[in-house]
Design a protein around this motif. Structure first.
Motif, short mmCIF file in Angstrom:
data_model
loop_
_atom_site.label_atom_id
_atom_site.label_comp_id
_atom_site.label_asym_id
_atom_site.label_seq_id
_atom_site.Cartn_x
_atom_site.Cartn_y
_atom_site.Cartn_z
N LEU A 7 -35.61 16.94 -26.78
CA LEU A 7 -36.16 15.95 -25.84
C LEU A 7 -37.41 16.53 -25.20
CD1 LEU A 7 -32.90 14.85 -23.97
CD2 LEU A 7 -34.09 13.66 -25.83
N THR A 37 -26.64 22.33 -23.49
CA THR A 37 -28.00 21.96 -23.07
C THR A 37 -28.86 23.18 -22.76
OG1 THR A 37 -27.07 19.95 -22.15
CG2 THR A 37 -29.30 20.51 -21.50
N VAL A 77 -32.54 24.10 -21.25
CA VAL A 77 -33.70 23.50 -20.57
C VAL A 77 -34.86 24.49 -20.62
CG1 VAL A 77 -34.57 22.58 -18.41
CG2 VAL A 77 -32.20 22.17 -19.06
N LEU A 113 -34.44 20.61 -24.00
CA LEU A 113 -35.08 19.65 -23.12
C LEU A 113 -36.23 20.34 -22.42
CD1 LEU A 113 -32.55 17.88 -20.79
CD2 LEU A 113 -34.74 18.62 -19.94
N THR A 115 -28.76 20.28 -27.14
CA THR A 115 -29.99 19.62 -26.73
C THR A 115 -30.99 20.64 -26.20
OG1 THR A 115 -28.71 17.67 -26.12
CG2 THR A 115 -30.92 17.83 -25.22
#
Ligand SMILES: Nc1ncnc2c1ncn2[C@@H]1O[C@H](COP(=O)(O)OP(=O)(O)OP(=O)(O)O)[C@@H](O)[C@H]1O
Ligand SMILES: [Mg+2]
Ligand SMILES: [Zn+2]
Lengths: 198, 370
Positions: free
Chosen positions: B315, B25, B27, B342, B340
């Motif tokens: 996302l 992930t 961010v 995000l 991902t």
């Protein structure tokens, strides 16, 4: 600073050529100034001569300095086949492979309402007339594999087939979407040999 | 698969940027209008050679410059692969492994991404055009032939509509050419409809599995594909082609009056049925959001099944739009499985216990600090 008028004009002229923007035009203009006077003269004269001496063949639509063109005048060529192309430069590509012996016909474009080209805007009516008074028994359609090239091929097939003339399409060993102009000789040869009846 | 490295030059508000990413992930935190979405958009463009929020490639180029360059390295099971896109006023060029690709449909599909943005929550309720775009983007990534057929169909449709208009205005009169265009359109149209039918059927199963999980088995989701396909008697795309040709013949008078193409996959739609009711009209907002989430998660599973690789998930600001239950389901599904990206303005309210220790980047006026 402004360019002297002579340069500005030259840049403008270069910019009228396809694919040339102001940067390239400027580079070409300055390059021209540095060229030998002889070379520049020759260049200018070829431009004029090309425009003055070349026209379209009244039979096939190819570019020629004599009418009819060399190919149409050549009685040794196979008079029973006509190969239909989009542009004169496609003929150059096909002639380079030195294998096809028949005649040609240039459409000068493809059907494309988006570009304002309908059936009346292409060199199609003269082709039909040509077929009516000739011994042609096969028309080979070699438009490019674009959607428009395909429509044009299908359209011609519908016009010509009812007259009992065989209509074939280049086997596109040419990958889809690729242009005749850029195909190599081997690929073209295979495409002509493997042509399929429409 | 995952994106290992990304470099941008003159893309949106990024003058120049080089970043390495975590396979898990990532961010992106930052205030509004700093470039978070721009960065996700860059990843999207690297995948699909087009943006998700504009059709105008020029708007992707940094103001005052004449080209934008995006390059990245992706890791797949079979190894690393460098990708590159250059956008300029003359058009775009795409390279795979430093080799220029002649056609963009050849480029697309190497690197698969799935984007989930707040707009997607409106997919169920929004326009049919939005749902068609969703289908095309999704299937196009998995299936080159589909993408090719779509582009061909679109260009023939445009030509045919223009020609119908000139026939309508009596500027043209040749009906043979119209028939040729109808034939061509039927050919590509039949392939598209047939592919959509099969794809949607498959995807429907994946989406239903997700929907049931999110709702603890309370909701059953079924897709209903609306197209010109008449019921059972048509068994192949070849039969469909014949059927479409007949339809164009039957509709000719009407089409000539209206000056536009009356039927075909460009009029398709899909509706989502939850427990026997169409959620578009009868569902609560929460149910519609659940369907949108199920769809996105189904996309991941479907791409995995089709390509053998998990796609990369983008996302954009969606976590804050989902309630705890849906957020938890989403994060659990992707955790440790899907790379991902995000974006968020703050990490408050994000279920951090699930993401664990994400790699964070701070985005501030076109600069990114790791
Ligand atoms: N072509 C461009 N050249 C330079 N800057 C641009 C270009 N296109 C957009 N921008 C700038 O990018 C910024 C928007 O960035 P972005 O959409 O990524 O914001 P964000 O960080 O996602 O914000 P939010 O949290 O509001 O969604 C705006 O300030 C806009 O002016
Ligand atoms: Mg944003
Ligand atoms: Zn001639």
């Amino acid at each position: 600073m402004q360019y002297p008028e002579a340069i500005a004009k030259l840049i403008e002229s270069y910019m009228k050529l396809p694919g040339i923007g102001s940067k390239t035009a400027t580079r070409l203009a300055f390059f021209t100034i540095d060229m030998d006077e002889e070379d520049v003269k020759e260049f200018a004269e070829s431009l004029l001569a090309a425009k003055r001496d070349l026209h379209y063949c009244s039979i096939c639509g190819n570019i020629t300095d004599e009418d009819p063109c060399e190919i149409c005048r050549d009685a040794n060529r196979d008079q029973s086949k006509i190969l239909v192309v989009e542009q004169p430069k496609d003929i150059m590509a096909l002639e380079k492979m030195n294998d096809y012996q028949g005649l040609y016909h240039v459409l000068h474009g493809v059907l494309s309402p988006m570009d304002g080209k309908g059936p009346e805007d292409l060199n199609i009516a003269p082709l039909i007339k040509r077929l009516q008074k000739s011994e042609v028994n096969e028309v080979i359609i070699a438009t490019n594999a674009s959607p428009e090239g395909e429509s044009t091929a299908m359209y011609l097939a519908r016009l010509i087939k009812p007259a009992g003339i065989k209509v074939t399409r280049l086997a596109h060993g040419l990958s889809v979407g690729s242009d005749i102009e850029y195909a190599d000789e081997m690929t073209l040869q295979r495409a002509v040999e493997g042509r399929q009846e429409m | 698969m995952y994106l290992e490295h990304l470099e941008l030059a003159h893309f949106r508000n990024y003058d120049s940027l080089a970043l390495d990413f975590s396979p898990q992930t990532n961010v992106l935190i930052g205030e509004n209008a700093q470039g978070k979405t721009n960065l996700l958009e860059a990843v999207y463009v690297l995948s699909l050679a087009r943006s998700h929020r504009t059709n105008d490639d020029k708007s992707l180029i940094q103001w005052g410059h004449d080209f934008a360059k995006l390059s990245g390295v992706i890791q797949r099971r079979v190894g690393r692969l460098p990708l590159e896109i250059v956008l300029s006023h003359k058009g775009k060029r795409a390279k795979i492994n430093h080799l220029e690709q002649k056609r963009l449909s050849q480029y697309v599909g190497q690197f698969n991404v799935i984007l989930f943005a707040p707009e997607d929550l409106g997919l169920v309720k929004g326009s049919p055009a939005g749902r068609r775009r969703f289908i095309d983007m999704e299937f196009g990534q998995i299936n080159h032939q589909y993408l090719y057929n779509i582009t061909q169909y679109r260009s023939i449709l445009r030509q045919r509509n223009l020609y119908l208009r000139s026939l309508q205005r009596h500027q043209a009169k040749d009906l043979v050419y119209l028939e040729v265009l109808s034939d061509q359109l039927s050919g590509f149209g039949a392939e598209i409809i047939w592919a959509r039918k099969n794809f949607l059927q498959q995807m429907s199963e994946y989406a239903n599995a997700q929907q049931q999980q999110i709702t603890q088995q309370r909701e059953q989701l079924i897709f209903n594909y609306q197209t010109v396909l008449p019921t059972a008697e048509i068994q192949s795309s070849e039969q469909l082609y014949q059927y479409l040709k007949e339809q164009y013949q039957k509709q000719q008078k009407r089409e000539l009056q209206q000056g536009t193409t009356a039927l075909g996959p460009h009029r398709d739609d899909v509706s989502f049925i939850v427990n026997d009711k169409n959620v578009q009209t009868f569902g609560s907002q929460g149910q519609q959001r659940t369907v949108a989430l199920s769809l996105k998660l189904a996309e991941i599973e479907m791409m995995k099944a089709q390509t053998g690789e998990t796609p990369v998930l983008l996302l954009d600001d969606v976590l804050s739009e989902l309630d705890d239950l849906r957020q938890t389901h989403l994060l659990q599904t992707i955790h440790n499985r899907v790379q991902t990206f995000l974006t968020t303005t703050s990490l408050d309210g994000v279920a951090r216990d699930i993401i664990g220790q994400p790699t964070t980047f701070t985005v501030s006026s076109g600069k990114v600090i790791h």
